[in-house]
Design a protein around this motif. Structure first.
Motif, PDB file in Angstrom:
ATOM      1  N   SER A   3      -9.477   3.753  11.429  1.00 41.66           N
ATOM      2  CA  SER A   3      -9.916   2.453  10.940  1.00 41.66           C
ATOM      3  C   SER A   3     -11.422   2.473  10.633  1.00 41.66           C
ATOM      4  O   SER A   3     -11.876   1.970   9.603  1.00 41.66           O
ATOM      5  CB  SER A   3      -9.572   1.422  12.018  1.00 41.66           C
ATOM      6  N   LEU A  12      -1.869   4.915   5.082  1.00 43.87           N
ATOM      7  CA  LEU A  12      -2.894   5.852   5.571  1.00 43.87           C
ATOM      8  C   LEU A  12      -3.140   7.063   4.696  1.00 43.87           C
ATOM      9  O   LEU A  12      -4.103   7.790   4.904  1.00 43.87           O
ATOM     10  CB  LEU A  12      -2.612   6.338   6.996  1.00 43.87           C
ATOM     11  N   GLN A  35       3.942   0.146   8.095  1.00 44.63           N
ATOM     12  CA  GLN A  35       3.748  -1.221   7.599  1.00 44.63           C
ATOM     13  C   GLN A  35       4.801  -2.199   8.109  1.00 44.63           C
ATOM     14  O   GLN A  35       4.566  -3.409   8.112  1.00 44.63           O
ATOM     15  CB  GLN A  35       3.768  -1.246   6.057  1.00 44.63           C
ATOM     16  N   ALA A  65      -0.005  -0.379  11.321  1.00 43.10           N
ATOM     17  CA  ALA A  65      -0.747  -0.284  10.065  1.00 43.10           C
ATOM     18  C   ALA A  65      -2.163  -0.823  10.234  1.00 43.10           C
ATOM     19  O   ALA A  65      -3.000  -0.692   9.345  1.00 43.10           O
ATOM     20  CB  ALA A  65      -0.015  -1.055   8.975  1.00 43.10           C
ATOM     21  N   SER A  66      -2.425  -1.458  11.378  1.00 37.20           N
ATOM     22  CA  SER A  66      -3.784  -1.902  11.695  1.00 37.20           C
ATOM     23  C   SER A  66      -3.968  -1.817  13.205  1.00 37.20           C
ATOM     24  O   SER A  66      -2.986  -1.725  13.947  1.00 37.20           O
ATOM     25  CB  SER A  66      -4.022  -3.343  11.217  1.00 37.20           C
ATOM     26  N   ARG A  72       5.451  -3.258  13.261  1.00 38.27           N
ATOM     27  CA  ARG A  72       5.041  -4.284  14.221  1.00 38.27           C
ATOM     28  C   ARG A  72       6.111  -5.364  14.374  1.00 38.27           C
ATOM     29  O   ARG A  72       6.479  -5.729  15.492  1.00 38.27           O
ATOM     30  CB  ARG A  72       3.710  -4.937  13.795  1.00 38.27           C
ATOM     31  N   PRO A 119      -1.180   0.369   0.879  1.00 36.01           N
ATOM     32  CA  PRO A 119      -2.079  -0.065   1.948  1.00 36.01           C
ATOM     33  C   PRO A 119      -1.357   0.000   3.290  1.00 36.01           C
ATOM     34  O   PRO A 119      -0.190  -0.413   3.388  1.00 36.01           O
ATOM     35  CB  PRO A 119      -2.404  -1.523   1.563  1.00 36.01           C
ATOM     36  N   GLY A 120      -2.020   0.536   4.299  1.00 36.13           N
ATOM     37  CA  GLY A 120      -1.386   0.676   5.613  1.00 36.13           C
ATOM     38  C   GLY A 120      -0.596   1.962   5.764  1.00 36.13           C
ATOM     39  O   GLY A 120      -0.170   2.301   6.872  1.00 36.13           O
ATOM     40  N   GLU A 159      -3.015  -5.430  15.186  1.00 31.29           N
ATOM     41  CA  GLU A 159      -1.624  -5.907  15.308  1.00 31.29           C
ATOM     42  C   GLU A 159      -0.927  -5.378  16.558  1.00 31.29           C
ATOM     43  O   GLU A 159       0.139  -5.864  16.921  1.00 31.29           O
ATOM     44  CB  GLU A 159      -0.821  -5.549  14.052  1.00 31.29           C
TER      45      GLU A 159
END
Ligand code: NAP
Length: 308
Positions: A292, A164, A70, A94-95, A73, A161-162, A98
């Protein structure tokens, strides 16, 4: 060539267990500093943040970001903007989205961005890929089951969240799978089991396929007691291939092909040194995209609350 002067950012479990010994054992890279809020190592310059390290620390060429996904990035962007090569622990973010700006930034500043899928460097993974290449594959079953209390004690970020949840180890299986199978894969369906008190799944069942309909079933579970399992079974026209112990052991066509203690991180650092020497990046988002998609398609089931 002078050794790459590297700082570890986030001195937690994987940094201590894997990065520190692998750096010490790898030519071409030397540990020059630590940036971590609450942890340090004897005889090494220590800073509580990356920014402080970049401002006041010794000269460095590269950072290994061993923090939770998280926060990575922003740290990667800071390090690249300061002209440092960056190794991202897995998962790279986390995504999925990003990571694109980081790839662009690395290109603009001529530095390396390396998404380090450590499991792909396990000793039996490349032999498995080679063994499978000429054969017809009929099915794949993944069983990735470990006790979260043993392997991730007190890691609250994994449930946010993020973080996983069970995909934190599960993505290692997907990183291996996407290396050893010849065709691109996609997620057909998923069931995600969320503890009533958590924001990330404790177990997941995935159904995947390739463009020719190869059936792939994956079971990820954090509630495993007894023997821990990190196994991939591939049925082929040449007999079964069993990749176990997270990629350290390979039995194929009834023979033990590889069975060695893992040396993943030394090879990971060799690769990072190689990339940094030429300022080349290596960022494969395929395993993260599958995770994802599992979150996008997954049916949610609420299960018993989890307490550490
Ligand atoms: P960890 O033990 O929690 O270590 C992460 C460290 O990052 C913490 O000790 C903490 O150090 C720092 N940190 C935590 N939250 C932070 C925040 N909000 N901002 C800045 N720093 C923060 O976790 P880990 O197991 O080492 O895992 C880290 C990453 O490596 C994960 O992405 C994981 O998937 C990957 N990985 C882990 C393993 C493993 O065996 N555990 C293996 C391979 C890959 P300070 O409090 O000192 O700042």
């Amino acid at each position: 060539m002078t050794a790459l002067r590297l700082a570890i950012v986030g001195l937690g479990k994987v940094a201590r267990d894997q990065h520190v010994p692998a750096i010490a054992a790898t030519d071409g890279v030397t540990l020059a500093a630590i940036a971590s809020r609450s942890a340090s190592l004897p005889d090494l310059p220590h800073f509580t943040t990356l920014e402080e390290l970049l401002r006041d620390g010794p000269p460095i060429d590269a950072v290994a970001l061993c923090t939770p996904p998280q926060v990575r990035r922003a740290q990667a962007a800071t390090a690249l903007a300061a002209g440092k090569h960056v190794m991202l622990e897995k998962p790279p973010g986390a995504s999925v989205s990003e990571i694109d700006p980081l790839i662009g930034l690395a290109t603009r500043v001529g530095r390396t961005l390396f998404a380090a899928w450590h499991s792909r460097f396990a000793p039996a993974v490349e032999p498995a890929r080679r063994w499978l290449a000429p054969r017809r594959i009929s099915s794949v079953k993944i069983s990735w089951k470990e006790d979260v209390r043993v392997w991730h004690p007190g890691q609250s970020w994994i449930w946010e969240p993020g973080g996983l949840g069970v995909f934190d180890p599960g993505i290692n299986a997907l990183s291996i799978l996407t290396k050893i199978l010849p065709q691109p894969l996609f997620v057909n369906a998923a069931e995600l089991c969320f503890p009533a008190n958590r924001e990330a799944p404790i177990a997941a069942h995935l159904s995947l396929a390739d463009g020719e309909g190869l059936p792939i079933a994956a079971e990820f579970d954090f509630r495993q007691s007894g023997p821990q399992r990190w196994d991939i079974l591939v049925e082929t026209d040449g007999g079964p291939l069993i990749l176990s112990a997270g990629g350290a052991r390979l039995v194929a066509g009834g023979e033990v092909v590889v069975d060695v203690a893992e040396a993943e991180y030394r090879d990971l650092y060799r690769r990072f040194v190689e990339l940094a020497t030429t300022g080349t990046s290596d960022v494969d988002l395929t395993p993260l995209r599958l995770v994802s998609d599992a979150f996008m398609l997954g049916r949610r089931k609420i299960v018993e609350a989890f307490e550490d």
